[in-house]
Enzyme design. Structure first.
Site, PDB file in Angstrom:
ATOM      1  N   PRO A  47      18.062  66.162 -23.661  1.00 24.36           N
ATOM      2  CA  PRO A  47      18.820  65.014 -23.152  1.00 24.36           C
ATOM      3  C   PRO A  47      20.297  65.319 -22.953  1.00 24.36           C
ATOM      4  O   PRO A  47      20.961  65.824 -23.851  1.00 24.36           O
ATOM      5  CB  PRO A  47      18.636  63.977 -24.263  1.00 24.36           C
ATOM      6  CG  PRO A  47      18.479  64.794 -25.506  1.00 24.36           C
ATOM      7  CD  PRO A  47      17.762  66.048 -25.098  1.00 24.36           C
ATOM      8  N   ASP A  86      21.117  61.525 -24.546  1.00 21.39           N
ATOM      9  CA  ASP A  86      21.737  61.782 -25.828  1.00 21.39           C
ATOM     10  C   ASP A  86      22.940  60.846 -25.891  1.00 21.39           C
ATOM     11  O   ASP A  86      23.800  60.900 -25.012  1.00 21.39           O
ATOM     12  CB  ASP A  86      22.201  63.246 -25.841  1.00 21.39           C
ATOM     13  CG  ASP A  86      22.366  63.771 -27.238  1.00 21.39           C
ATOM     14  OD1 ASP A  86      22.040  63.035 -28.184  1.00 21.39           O
ATOM     15  OD2 ASP A  86      22.821  64.915 -27.383  1.00 21.39           O
ATOM     16  N   TRP A 561      22.906  66.407 -33.219  1.00 23.08           N
ATOM     17  CA  TRP A 561      21.920  67.435 -32.869  1.00 23.08           C
ATOM     18  C   TRP A 561      20.589  67.149 -33.554  1.00 23.08           C
ATOM     19  O   TRP A 561      19.544  67.607 -33.108  1.00 23.08           O
ATOM     20  CB  TRP A 561      22.416  68.826 -33.270  1.00 23.08           C
ATOM     21  CG  TRP A 561      23.589  69.261 -32.461  1.00 23.08           C
ATOM     22  CD1 TRP A 561      24.898  69.253 -32.855  1.00 23.08           C
ATOM     23  CD2 TRP A 561      23.583  69.766 -31.127  1.00 23.08           C
ATOM     24  NE1 TRP A 561      25.689  69.724 -31.839  1.00 23.08           N
ATOM     25  CE2 TRP A 561      24.914  70.045 -30.775  1.00 23.08           C
ATOM     26  CE3 TRP A 561      22.563  70.010 -30.197  1.00 23.08           C
ATOM     27  CZ2 TRP A 561      25.263  70.551 -29.526  1.00 23.08           C
ATOM     28  CZ3 TRP A 561      22.912  70.518 -28.954  1.00 23.08           C
ATOM     29  CH2 TRP A 561      24.260  70.784 -28.637  1.00 23.08           C
ATOM     30  N   GLN A 597      22.386  76.754 -26.126  1.00 22.56           N
ATOM     31  CA  GLN A 597      21.503  75.881 -26.901  1.00 22.56           C
ATOM     32  C   GLN A 597      20.665  76.642 -27.926  1.00 22.56           C
ATOM     33  O   GLN A 597      19.935  76.023 -28.691  1.00 22.56           O
ATOM     34  CB  GLN A 597      20.585  75.074 -25.976  1.00 22.56           C
ATOM     35  CG  GLN A 597      21.334  74.146 -25.045  1.00 22.56           C
ATOM     36  CD  GLN A 597      22.130  73.074 -25.760  1.00 22.56           C
ATOM     37  OE1 GLN A 597      21.796  72.681 -26.880  1.00 22.56           O
ATOM     38  NE2 GLN A 597      23.205  72.622 -25.156  1.00 22.56           N
ATOM     39  N   TRP A 601      20.298  72.750 -29.211  1.00 24.30           N
ATOM     40  CA  TRP A 601      19.020  72.033 -29.120  1.00 24.30           C
ATOM     41  C   TRP A 601      17.814  72.908 -29.432  1.00 24.30           C
ATOM     42  O   TRP A 601      16.889  72.482 -30.119  1.00 24.30           O
ATOM     43  CB  TRP A 601      18.904  71.433 -27.717  1.00 24.30           C
ATOM     44  CG  TRP A 601      17.801  70.461 -27.561  1.00 24.30           C
ATOM     45  CD1 TRP A 601      17.581  69.331 -28.303  1.00 24.30           C
ATOM     46  CD2 TRP A 601      16.737  70.518 -26.596  1.00 24.30           C
ATOM     47  NE1 TRP A 601      16.464  68.681 -27.849  1.00 24.30           N
ATOM     48  CE2 TRP A 601      15.926  69.381 -26.792  1.00 24.30           C
ATOM     49  CE3 TRP A 601      16.408  71.401 -25.575  1.00 24.30           C
ATOM     50  CZ2 TRP A 601      14.805  69.112 -26.015  1.00 24.30           C
ATOM     51  CZ3 TRP A 601      15.292  71.132 -24.787  1.00 24.30           C
ATOM     52  CH2 TRP A 601      14.497  70.002 -25.008  1.00 24.30           C
ATOM     53  N   LYS A 634      35.572  81.771 -15.600  1.00 23.38           N
ATOM     54  CA  LYS A 634      34.996  80.530 -16.091  1.00 23.38           C
ATOM     55  C   LYS A 634      35.513  79.366 -15.239  1.00 23.38           C
ATOM     56  O   LYS A 634      36.669  79.358 -14.848  1.00 23.38           O
ATOM     57  CB  LYS A 634      35.460  80.314 -17.535  1.00 23.38           C
ATOM     58  CG  LYS A 634      34.337  80.026 -18.495  1.00 23.38           C
ATOM     59  CD  LYS A 634      34.893  80.069 -19.907  1.00 23.38           C
ATOM     60  CE  LYS A 634      34.233  79.008 -20.755  1.00 23.38           C
ATOM     61  NZ  LYS A 634      34.659  79.087 -22.146  1.00 23.38           N
ATOM     62  N   LYS A 637      38.782  72.765 -15.135  1.00 26.75           N
ATOM     63  CA  LYS A 637      39.638  71.865 -14.379  1.00 26.75           C
ATOM     64  C   LYS A 637      41.023  72.468 -14.197  1.00 26.75           C
ATOM     65  O   LYS A 637      41.618  72.360 -13.128  1.00 26.75           O
ATOM     66  CB  LYS A 637      39.746  70.516 -15.099  1.00 26.75           C
ATOM     67  CG  LYS A 637      38.561  69.619 -14.757  1.00 26.75           C
ATOM     68  CD  LYS A 637      38.804  68.190 -15.229  1.00 26.75           C
ATOM     69  CE  LYS A 637      37.503  67.399 -15.140  1.00 26.75           C
ATOM     70  NZ  LYS A 637      37.163  66.724 -16.375  1.00 26.75           N
TER      71      LYS A 637
END
Ligand code: ZN
Ligand code: ZN
Length: 1021
Positions: A47, A86, A561, A597, A601, A634, A637
């Site tokens: 999620p 989530d 988590w 993850q 997750w 990378k 912004k």
């Protein structure tokens, strides 16, 4: 008739049309409903949080999540796909804090937890619309109408059930330990969260501090050696232990120094003082040239006493000592103006860096803390949970990192700073708010994952990781080094920790669901339909079953988590309902997320599943690499290099973006991307496919071709080759997708499409073009038709839009009984009987010879359309020569040469021959041009000009024309000699000498130095 296909295609436009088709006809829903009685293939959606706009990296994971379920659906499985959100945790709280301009927990408390949490609840769906529309636009098929949401009461109750399961198994405990703590967020973090936030370019102080020695151990004090006497220096107050640190703010918490027992320590004079530190590190300390006045072992110095840098009693800070055998219980020590601390030896002291003397502050660091417990050291904690210095130091009230320079200035003033500089090293920061973490001894609730480490490792062996190295590498290492999961958070917006504690007798209970709560005696503050968040659950209390005292909830919430890791059962509100649904969807066949993850997750799923159910909850994982910009930087912004998915979708379309994601590199690799790279994919792959499709439809419509389902009798070598290649492709793609390798599968299709366009269609052009509708032409149509239809099915999981568009036109349009969508049909099955590997290999060789021949031609600068007498080929074997002989008509045609010759000699580049060499192969073209060949070349040039003029005049491909020409004698004789050829190629009914004044389209050319005027006009039908 097929719908006309525009070769000037706008993919985004087609995609919008297809989206409408899917929506209107509920194709996604039907793809599941139609297979409701088929075996299930289970996908778990990891999620996301919808409190920010979805980015390009979300597109990456979402298209990889999509491709496998689409494939499995076509393979006959029922693949339900429940979306999820989530909604809890620090990320959400921080956004709201930012919005309110808060900088810490005190402001939340005074604002009111109820109001604060209400804002959190709102904010988690702030970008829901953007998420939903992006999800639809990229054709990630997932049920967004019935998602699981981690903030739902039902979800929370399932988490409570799981925690209770762990509690009953003795896998939950409250530990007093050093935990990584975010001072800004005011909460502990788990080790996997810490792992997310390391920065390896952190600049910190690197300082050498002097600790004044007060007394030496008896044996040393009694020394009667001549010359230098350390005990004399001690008694004069001039002897110091030298220690090194990068965290000066921990120095007020120092309560011991540790030496290595077996190593040598030197005493060295420095500006009237005597410094003690490891002999091995003299060079590094900067005193390598100084004479050693005395040498002794660390063990000899153990038990020395030294004066605290900051006597805590003078600064209104408590000095405590752990009570033996009772975790987290401390006894406060009495004030002592003459306080000294003791030197110890320990095996964690290294001779790699520093001074060989380790400064120990049991309040800040796991090693220090454990040493403190073991040696019964004092415990001094001069920092609060917000990371500010407490007490009455000159730097009290400062944030730890800001206190650093002031601590040093204070020590410097008192002559206790030997040297200070800077160091660049790796340091952990809060993964959410970027504050530097501090290691802090405090009470935290833990899940005893380390007790199930072996089971987790064993379970991991059953999981297929793509790429495979994650299994024993990143994920395996993580499991090997497992530490207990610090899972309580001193925060507000999260699943509340379901542990209650008696205020009178300290009895603890974990309650695993609403019914358990309801059954409690003396229950207060509970109602059946209450919001199960803070602050409401904070009011639930009941009578202690042991002593009748008040049971109050521990006010922490849990790590978010844990929420997402609980989704296999919590998405169904298991075990309170849906037991059947849970059982049929456990474990998952497939999950997919980015590589970070492994500690997020992927880990929380695996840990919870192993601890609660004793088995892993997923079988196959695609683990994606990160996305960088075109330069390999990378995206951020601040750099301004973030690729907005919508820009790409609006210009190149979702299929181009999807194809780029699938084929630009293996899933696990770091992926560079820019909108231009997607444009490239669109041009190279999608346009090649589209042009082939468009070519077919144009000619098929001209010839009124009706697709025949009867097997084609293959007489042409080209057709045999195409059917072999196609069926081989089906086998390969099927196998690769079955092995979770969409990248290789996509690349196979890409190279097939290139061969289809650049070999089959090119070589067959004349077959489609010729006027008689014979068997050869029909066979070509049938082969190309079958190929395009099969491709639409093979491509459906990858580029669902173009695949659908092709299918609708090629299949559905001519057969109303056909499935209404390509996504409802079965995956193609290869006809192995049609695979002739010899012909595939032979044709590959012919293609290689052609590509070398073209290279040789282009080196010679002879025009492509100029026929040449001969190509000479040096192949590797008689077998290869035989194969090339069989295919020689195609080679001659492709290379525009008249003859092929084989040789075993080395070919020499000279005036009459241009040669290309590749490995064992050599291909030479003879470049001598006879007058006849020159004429033929001229004829071909004329044909090309007329064809270009036809297009410019906007004629339909099947329109017949009259062609007029004017030129010298040579032109006249070419027009005569090649009349049939020119007429056939250009659909010219007649070739007439002389340009009529009223001619519609006239152009003048210079061809091989000869002036030619051509005019065309459309014939009346
Ligand atoms: Zn933080
Ligand atoms: Zn009690």
């Amino acid at each position: 008739m097929f719908q006309p296909v525009n070769s000037k295609v706008s993919f985004p436009e087609i995609e919008r049309k297809i989206l409408e088709l899917w929506r209107t006809n509920r194709i996604f829903e039907k793809s599941i409903e139609a297979r409701s009685s088929s075996p299930k293939y289970i996908f778990y959606e990891g999620p996301p949080t919808a409190n920010g706009n979805p980015g390009i990296h979300h597109v990456l994971s979402r298209v990889f999540k999509d491709v496998i379920p689409r494939y499995k659906t076509m393979k006959g499985f029922c693949v339900p796909r429940k979306a999820g959100w989530d909604t809890h945790g620090l990320p959400v709280e921080l956004e709201v804090e930012k919005q309110l301009g808060f900088t810490g927990k005190a402001q939340i408390e005074s604002y009111g937890v109820a109001k604060f949490n209400a804002l959190c609840r709102e904010s988690v769906f702030k970008y829901l619309k953007q998420w939903d529309s992006l999800t639809e636009r990229i054709a990630f098929w997932v049920d967004i109408d019935h998602p699981y949401v981690t903030l739902d009461n039902s979800y929370i109750e399932s988490c409570w059930w799981a925690i209770k399961q762990l509690w009953d198994k003795g896998l939950i405990y409250q530990g007093y330990k050093v935990t990584p703590h975010c001072p800004r967020c005011g909460t502990s973090l788990s080790s996997h969260e810490v792992a997310l936030g390391y920065k390896d370019d952190t600049v910190d102080p690197s300082v050498y501090i002097k600790f004044r020695i007060k007394a030496l151990p008896a044996e040393m004090a009694d020394e009667k050696s001549p010359g230098f006497s350390l005990s004399k220096a001690v008694s004069e107050g001039k002897a110091y232990f030298l220690a090194w640190t990068t965290t000066p703010w921990t120095l007020p918490g120092n309560t011991s120094l540790a030496l290595a027992a077996a190593d040598d320590y030197a005493v060295i004079e420095c500006q009237g003082d005597f410094l003690v530190f490891a002999t091995a590190l003299m060079e590094q300390v900067g005193l390598g040239d100084s004479p050693v006045l005395k040498n002794c072992k660390g063990s000899q110095l153990a038990g020395s006493l030294y004066v605290p840098l900051f006597n805590p009693h003078e600064f209104n800070v408590e000095r405590k000592r752990a009570r033996a055998g009772q975790q987290g219980q401390f006894d406060i020590q009495e004030s002592d103006p003459d306080l000294t601390y003791r030197v110890i030896t320990a095996d964690f002291v290294s001779m790699e860096d520093g001074t060989g003397i380790v400064h120990i502050a049991p309040a800040f660091g796991e090693v220090d803390f454990l040493a403190g417990l073991e040696r019964n050291l004092d415990f001094v904690q001069p920092v609060d949970l917000a990371g500010n210095m407490t007490g009455t130091y000159s730097f009290s009230g400062k944030f730890v990192k800001e206190a650093d320079p002031e601590v040093l200035a204070d020590l410097d003033k008192r002559g206790l700073l030997y040297k200070s500089g800077k160091i660049t090293h790796t340091y952990p920061f809060c993964w959410r708010c970027d504050a530097p973490l501090v290691y802090y001894a405090k009470k935290t609730w833990y899940i005893r994952t380390s007790a199930k480490k072996d089971e987790m490792i064993a379970g991991n062996r059953q999981i297929n990781w793509y790429p495979e190295h994650i299994k024993e590498g990143r994920f395996g290492d993580w499991l090997q080094n497992n530490v207990d999961w610090a899972f309580s958070r001193e925060r507000y917006w999260g699943t509340p920790l379901n542990i209650w504690n008696c205020q009178s007798c300290n009895h603890f209970e974990c309650l695993g669901g609403l019914d358990e709560i309801k059954a409690k005696k003396g229950l207060k503050g509970f109602s059946g339909d209450m919001d199960l968040h803070r602050p409401y659950v904070d009011d639930i209390s009941y009578d202690c079953p042991e002593c009748g005292g008040k049971m109050a909830r521990q006010n922490e919430v849990i790590d978010c988590w844990f929420d997402s890791g609980a989704m296999p059962f919590a998405q169904w509100h298991y075990p309170f309902e849906n037991a059947g649904k849970f059982k049929e969807s456990f474990p998952a066949d497939y999950i997919c997320e980015a590589v970070d993850q492994t500690r997020g997750w992927f880990y929380s799923l695996h840990a919870i599943s192993t601890l609660v159910f004793g088995e892993p909850c997923y079988k196959n994982v695609i683990c994606l690499g990160h996305i960088l910009d075109a330069q390999g930087e990378k995206m951020s912004k601040t750099r301004g290099n973030v690729v907005d998915p919508w820009t790409v979708l609006d210009s190149s379309g979702a299929d181009a973006l999807r194809w780029y994601m699938f084929t630009s590199g293996p899933p696990g690799n770091v992926r560079r991307m820019s909108p231009d790279m997607v444009v490239e994919v669109m041009r190279n792959f999608l346009m090649t496919l589209w042009n082939t499709y468009s070519f077919f439809v144009i000619y098929a419509n001209i010839d009124n071709f009706v697709p025949d389902t009867k097997p084609v009798s293959l007489t042409s070598e080209l057709d045999k080759w195409l059917m072999s290649r196609l069926n081989q492709l089906v086998l390969e793609v099927d196998e690769l997708l079955d092995n979770y390798d969409p990248t290789s599968a996509g690349r196979k299709i890409e190279s097939f499409v290139s061969d289809l366009s650049n070999w089959y269609v090119r070589r067959s052009r004349r077959r489609f073009w010729k006027s008689q509708n014979d068997d050869d032409k029909l066979s070509a149509y049938n082969c190309l038709y079958q190929t395009l239809v099969t491709l639409s099915k093979l491509l459906a999981p990858f580029i669902p839009f173009v695949a659908e568009e092709m299918y609708q036109n090629l299949v559905r349009n001519v057969d109303s009984k056909a499935s209404e969508s390509v996504h409802l049909v079965s995956f193609p099955v290869a006809d192995r009987d049609l695979i002739d590997t010899a012909i595939i290999e032979d044709t590959e060789l012919a293609m290689k010879v052609c590509s070398m021949g073209r290279a040789a031609r282009s080196k010679s600068a002879v025009k492509v359309r100029q026929p040449l007498p001969r190509v000479v080929v040096k192949a590797r074997s008689a077998h290869e020569r035989g194969a090339l002989k069989n295919l020689c008509s195609q080679i001659l045609d492709e290379l525009n040469v008249k003859d092929i010759e084989f040789t075993s000699e080395e070919l020499k580049e000279d005036k009459g021959m241009s040669v290309a060499v590749e490995g064992d192969y050599q291909v030479g073209v003879v470049t001598e041009i006879s007058p006849e060949l020159l004429q033929e070349g001229l004829a071909r040039e004329i044909v090309r000009r007329i064809q270009t003029m036809r297009r410019a005049a906007g004629l339909e491909i099947a329109d017949h024309i009259t062609t007029n020409y004017l030129g010298n004698d040579q032109v006249d004789s070419v027009m005569a000699a090649f009349a049939d050829y020119i007429q056939q190629e250009t659909l010219s009914a007649v070739l007439l000498k002389g340009i009529p004044s009223e001619a519609a389209h006239t152009e003048k050319f210079r061809l091989s130095g000869i002036e030619v005027t051509l005019a065309i006009s459309k014939q009346a039908p």
